[in-house]
Motif scaffolding. Structure first.
Motif, PDB file in Angstrom:
ATOM      1  N   GLU A   1      41.711  52.623  15.884  1.00 16.21           N
ATOM      2  CA  GLU A   1      40.617  52.116  16.715  1.00 16.21           C
ATOM      3  C   GLU A   1      40.532  50.603  16.647  1.00 16.21           C
ATOM      4  O   GLU A   1      39.672  49.991  17.291  1.00 16.21           O
ATOM      5  N   THR A   2      41.382  50.001  15.810  1.00 14.89           N
ATOM      6  CA  THR A   2      41.336  48.549  15.673  1.00 14.89           C
ATOM      7  C   THR A   2      41.770  47.905  16.992  1.00 14.89           C
ATOM      8  O   THR A   2      42.884  48.126  17.461  1.00 14.89           O
ATOM      9  N   SER A   3      40.868  47.117  17.563  1.00 13.88           N
ATOM     10  CA  SER A   3      41.182  46.500  18.858  1.00 13.88           C
ATOM     11  C   SER A   3      41.325  44.994  18.676  1.00 13.88           C
ATOM     12  O   SER A   3      40.943  44.430  17.644  1.00 13.88           O
ATOM     13  N   ALA A   4      41.840  44.350  19.711  1.00  7.92           N
ATOM     14  CA  ALA A   4      42.005  42.899  19.658  1.00  7.92           C
ATOM     15  C   ALA A   4      40.653  42.217  19.441  1.00  7.92           C
ATOM     16  O   ALA A   4      40.549  41.245  18.688  1.00  7.92           O
ATOM     17  N   ALA A   5      39.606  42.745  20.076  1.00 12.02           N
ATOM     18  CA  ALA A   5      38.280  42.116  19.924  1.00 12.02           C
ATOM     19  C   ALA A   5      37.798  42.198  18.477  1.00 12.02           C
ATOM     20  O   ALA A   5      37.183  41.260  17.965  1.00 12.02           O
ATOM     21  N   ASP A   6      38.106  43.317  17.817  1.00  6.93           N
ATOM     22  CA  ASP A   6      37.717  43.435  16.406  1.00  6.93           C
ATOM     23  C   ASP A   6      38.347  42.313  15.590  1.00  6.93           C
ATOM     24  O   ASP A   6      37.765  41.802  14.639  1.00  6.93           O
ATOM     25  N   LEU A   7      39.573  41.992  15.932  1.00  8.50           N
ATOM     26  CA  LEU A   7      40.324  41.029  15.122  1.00  8.50           C
ATOM     27  C   LEU A   7      40.059  39.585  15.524  1.00  8.50           C
ATOM     28  O   LEU A   7      40.039  38.693  14.683  1.00  8.50           O
ATOM     29  N   LEU A   8      39.863  39.362  16.822  1.00 11.63           N
ATOM     30  CA  LEU A   8      39.715  37.978  17.291  1.00 11.63           C
ATOM     31  C   LEU A   8      38.279  37.491  17.214  1.00 11.63           C
ATOM     32  O   LEU A   8      38.036  36.324  16.902  1.00 11.63           O
ATOM     33  N   GLY A   9      37.356  38.351  17.552  1.00  4.98           N
ATOM     34  CA  GLY A   9      35.946  37.956  17.528  1.00  4.98           C
ATOM     35  C   GLY A   9      35.251  38.398  18.784  1.00  4.98           C
ATOM     36  O   GLY A   9      35.880  38.913  19.715  1.00  4.98           O
ATOM     37  N   ARG A  10      33.959  38.213  18.802  1.00  5.89           N
ATOM     38  CA  ARG A  10      33.191  38.639  19.984  1.00  5.89           C
ATOM     39  C   ARG A  10      31.898  37.843  20.082  1.00  5.89           C
ATOM     40  O   ARG A  10      31.458  37.207  19.125  1.00  5.89           O
ATOM     41  N   TRP A  11      31.350  37.905  21.292  1.00  2.00           N
ATOM     42  CA  TRP A  11      30.043  37.286  21.527  1.00  2.00           C
ATOM     43  C   TRP A  11      28.961  38.264  21.090  1.00  2.00           C
ATOM     44  O   TRP A  11      29.030  39.441  21.408  1.00  2.00           O
ATOM     45  N   LEU A  12      27.990  37.750  20.368  1.00  3.56           N
ATOM     46  CA  LEU A  12      26.888  38.604  19.914  1.00  3.56           C
ATOM     47  C   LEU A  12      25.591  38.043  20.482  1.00  3.56           C
ATOM     48  O   LEU A  12      25.459  36.826  20.645  1.00  3.56           O
ATOM     49  N   VAL A  13      24.664  38.941  20.746  1.00  2.00           N
ATOM     50  CA  VAL A  13      23.359  38.483  21.200  1.00  2.00           C
ATOM     51  C   VAL A  13      22.454  38.377  19.983  1.00  2.00           C
ATOM     52  O   VAL A  13      22.272  39.347  19.254  1.00  2.00           O
ATOM     53  N   ARG A  14      21.982  37.165  19.741  1.00  2.00           N
ATOM     54  CA  ARG A  14      21.066  36.929  18.601  1.00  2.00           C
ATOM     55  C   ARG A  14      19.811  36.274  19.140  1.00  2.00           C
ATOM     56  O   ARG A  14      19.879  35.147  19.621  1.00  2.00           O
TER      57      ARG A  14
END
Ligand code: ADP
Length: 267
Positions: free
Chosen positions: A69-82
């Motif tokens: 289930e490891t995806s590129a987004a898991d490894l590279l990063g993502r935008w989070l809403v804070r």
């Protein structure tokens, strides 16, 4: 996060008993800025080796346990809403490149194809990471080192590394060490007498010689260390073998019986 990432920055060198030229090859690959692929069965010292190399080079180690289930987004990063804002959070690969750490992708063949695609520019002369979602192109600093592990015998699905990926890495083969070295590792790791460690290694050799039991994987150095630790803690050797070697290897009653017979014979 569907990949488990860990970061180790502790510099105390862990115990690692070299079994061949792996240390000099690794250090030469690092100087030449080449990625390294550690090949071998589970529990034979690959992760420990990387920890030891990170300590020797005085680098942070970022470990990612890859799975399907490891995806590129898991490894590279993502935008989070804070709160009301969206903030970018680096994934472990981006962080490791940014900081010039050692990045260890454990069981890389388990990761999805999009992950492998993202890694390609990191593994060639470009040493670059393209973080599309953050509109960023990172060049890996000289201190960065990519290390991946791959277990060629492990077949849960059609998981193989493509030749085009494999040929990007310097390969280092790992296997269970020769008996005197494996006994030394078990004795040192578990703080048991060498005589006990030697017997566990005799048992391991017998089990590894059996192909007819249909085990998914055979007994690893890790399992021997576990059994030795139980023995060091006062558990009778046969019982320790039942819990730390036989039970983890198989659920099949017949195979369990055969393995326990061997343990009883050795102890
Ligand atoms: P892998 O990453 O290959 O699955 P590990 O590196 O986690 O395996 O090794 C499992 C355990 O076996 C380690 O925690 C350590 O106790 C022991 N071990 C195996 N090989 C060595 C070695 N050459 N030197 C020191 N410890 C080792």
């Amino acid at each position: 996060m569907r990949a488990v990432a860990e970061r180790t920055s502790e510099r105390a060198a862990p115990y690692y008993r070299a079994t061949g030229h792996e240390e000099s090859v690794f250090l030469a690959a690092h100087s030449a800025r080449l990625p390294v692929l550690l090949k071998g069965p589970t529990g034979c010292g690959k992760s420990r080796f990387v920890e030891a190399m990170a300590a020797k080079l005085d680098r942070d180690l970022v470990t990612v346990a890859c799975n399907d289930e490891t995806s590129a987004a898991d490894l590279l990063g993502r935008w989070l809403v804070r709160g009301g804002d969206t903030v970018w959070q680096d994934g472990p690969v981006t962080r490791a490149v940014r900081e010039g750490a050692i990045l260890y992708l454990d069981e890389v063949a388990e990761a999805r194809e999009d992950v492998i695609v993202v890694l390609h520019p990191l593994t060639d002369h470009r040493r670059a990471l393209y973080v599309d979602r953050h509109a960023e192109e990172l060049e890996a600093p000289p201190s960065f080192q990519l290390v991946a592990s791959f277990n060629p015998g492990y077949r849960r699905g059609p998981k193989e590394l493509k030749p085009s990926t494999r040929q990007r890495f310097v390969g280092i083969d790992f296997t269970y060490p020769e008996p005197p070295i494996e006994a030394e590792v078990v004795a040192t790791e578990a703080q048991v007498e060498l005589a006990v460690a030697k017997r566990l290694v005799v048992l391991a050799r017998k089990i590894r010689a059996l192909s007819e039991l249909g085990l998914a994987e055979t007994v690893s150095t890790r399992l021997l260390v576990g059994a030795a630790r139980l023995i060091a803690g006062g558990i009778a050797p046969r019982v320790a073998c039942a819990h730390a070697i036989v039970a983890p290897l198989t659920d099949d009653p017949e195979a369990r019986g055969a393995l326990q017979d061997l343990a009883d014979l050795v102890f």
